[in-house]
Design a protein around this motif. Structure first.
Motif, PDB file in Angstrom:
ATOM      1  N   ASP A 132       0.744  -1.089  -0.060  1.00 37.18           N
ATOM      2  CA  ASP A 132       0.021   0.049   0.001  1.00 37.18           C
ATOM      3  C   ASP A 132       0.993   1.170  -0.005  1.00 37.18           C
ATOM      4  O   ASP A 132       0.446   2.218  -0.586  1.00 37.18           O
ATOM      5  CB  ASP A 132      -0.956  -0.050   1.199  1.00 37.18           C
ATOM      6  N   ALA A 133       1.906   1.379   0.678  1.00 35.05           N
ATOM      7  CA  ALA A 133       2.755   2.702   0.792  1.00 35.05           C
ATOM      8  C   ALA A 133       3.259   2.901  -0.478  1.00 35.05           C
ATOM      9  O   ALA A 133       3.513   4.072  -1.016  1.00 35.05           O
ATOM     10  CB  ALA A 133       4.011   2.443   1.784  1.00 35.05           C
ATOM     11  N   GLY A 142       1.331   5.132  -2.522  1.00 36.64           N
ATOM     12  CA  GLY A 142       1.128   6.548  -2.258  1.00 36.64           C
ATOM     13  C   GLY A 142       2.385   7.229  -2.849  1.00 36.64           C
ATOM     14  O   GLY A 142       2.596   8.362  -3.222  1.00 36.64           O
ATOM     15  N   MET A 143       3.436   6.369  -3.057  1.00 40.35           N
ATOM     16  CA  MET A 143       4.700   6.760  -3.553  1.00 40.35           C
ATOM     17  C   MET A 143       4.332   7.220  -5.158  1.00 40.35           C
ATOM     18  O   MET A 143       4.997   8.396  -5.583  1.00 40.35           O
ATOM     19  CB  MET A 143       5.701   5.923  -3.770  1.00 40.35           C
ATOM     20  N   GLU A 177       4.441  14.659  -0.528  1.00 42.07           N
ATOM     21  CA  GLU A 177       3.758  13.260  -0.870  1.00 42.07           C
ATOM     22  C   GLU A 177       4.807  11.952  -0.507  1.00 42.07           C
ATOM     23  O   GLU A 177       4.412  11.052   0.138  1.00 42.07           O
ATOM     24  CB  GLU A 177       3.641  13.053  -2.352  1.00 42.07           C
ATOM     25  N   ASP A 221       4.385  12.059   3.251  1.00 48.49           N
ATOM     26  CA  ASP A 221       3.328  11.700   3.991  1.00 48.49           C
ATOM     27  C   ASP A 221       3.355  10.046   3.985  1.00 48.49           C
ATOM     28  O   ASP A 221       2.887   9.544   4.735  1.00 48.49           O
ATOM     29  CB  ASP A 221       2.356  12.023   3.164  1.00 48.49           C
ATOM     30  N   ARG A 222       4.008   9.371   3.023  1.00 54.30           N
ATOM     31  CA  ARG A 222       4.338   7.839   2.971  1.00 54.30           C
ATOM     32  C   ARG A 222       5.466   7.279   3.686  1.00 54.30           C
ATOM     33  O   ARG A 222       5.888   6.162   3.807  1.00 54.30           O
ATOM     34  CB  ARG A 222       4.188   7.305   1.479  1.00 54.30           C
ATOM     35  N   TYR A 225       8.895   7.969   2.995  1.00 62.35           N
ATOM     36  CA  TYR A 225      10.048   7.677   2.175  1.00 62.35           C
ATOM     37  C   TYR A 225      11.011   8.789   2.401  1.00 62.35           C
ATOM     38  O   TYR A 225      12.244   8.508   2.253  1.00 62.35           O
ATOM     39  CB  TYR A 225       9.594   7.463   0.857  1.00 62.35           C
ATOM     40  N   LYS A 243      13.135   1.754   4.425  1.00 58.06           N
ATOM     41  CA  LYS A 243      11.671   1.833   4.521  1.00 58.06           C
ATOM     42  C   LYS A 243      11.282   1.501   2.868  1.00 58.06           C
ATOM     43  O   LYS A 243      10.847   0.588   2.528  1.00 58.06           O
ATOM     44  CB  LYS A 243      10.885   2.910   4.740  1.00 58.06           C
ATOM     45  N   ASP A 283       9.807  -1.812   1.124  1.00 59.28           N
ATOM     46  CA  ASP A 283       8.797  -1.931   0.469  1.00 59.28           C
ATOM     47  C   ASP A 283       8.856  -2.302  -0.963  1.00 59.28           C
ATOM     48  O   ASP A 283       8.101  -3.128  -1.709  1.00 59.28           O
ATOM     49  CB  ASP A 283       8.120  -0.266   0.258  1.00 59.28           C
TER      50      ASP A 283
END
Length: 115
Positions: free
Chosen positions: A14-15, A18-19, A63, A66-67, A69, A92, A96
């Motif tokens: 899911d992350a 967002g990337m 953005e 927010d995730r 990264y 992270k 991912d």
């Protein structure tokens, strides 16, 4: 009709959604890595070159933050007149990406593997 956001996806990926995997976000991650993992916003804009507007860099940094990264060293509501340095959360990102590799590696039980 279901929305594209309803597509089934393993939670651990899911992350990455967002990337966004766009060119600017990937270029930011690469530029940070090439410079030891930390640059100011101005240094990032310079590293990405004239083809990327500073506002585009800032939006993509937010953005990514927010995730999880990247991390800015100044709280978001205090950044207006202060130089922010960004740190790549490479552990992270790597975790991912490993999850993506694992989720997209065909299993031994797939029809093409047995036939």
């Amino acid at each position: 009709m279901p929305a594209y956001s309803d597509a089934p996806l393993p939670v651990e990926l899911d992350a990455l959604v967002g990337m966004g995997m766009n060119r600017v976000k990937l270029a930011i991650a690469v530029a940070l890595a090439e410079h030891g993992g930390c640059l100011s916003t101005a240094e990032l804009v310079a590293a990405l070159g004239e083809g990327v507007a500073p506002t585009t860099v800032a939006r993509n940094l937010n953005e990514l933050e927010d995730r999880g990264y990247v991390a800015g060293d100044v709280p978001r509501d205090e950044r207006r007149r202060r130089r922010t340095h960004w740190t790549l959360a490479h552990a992270k990102l790597h975790a991912d990406l490993r999850a993506l590799i694992q989720a997209t590696t065909p299993s031994a039980e797939s029809p093409t593997a047995s036939g």
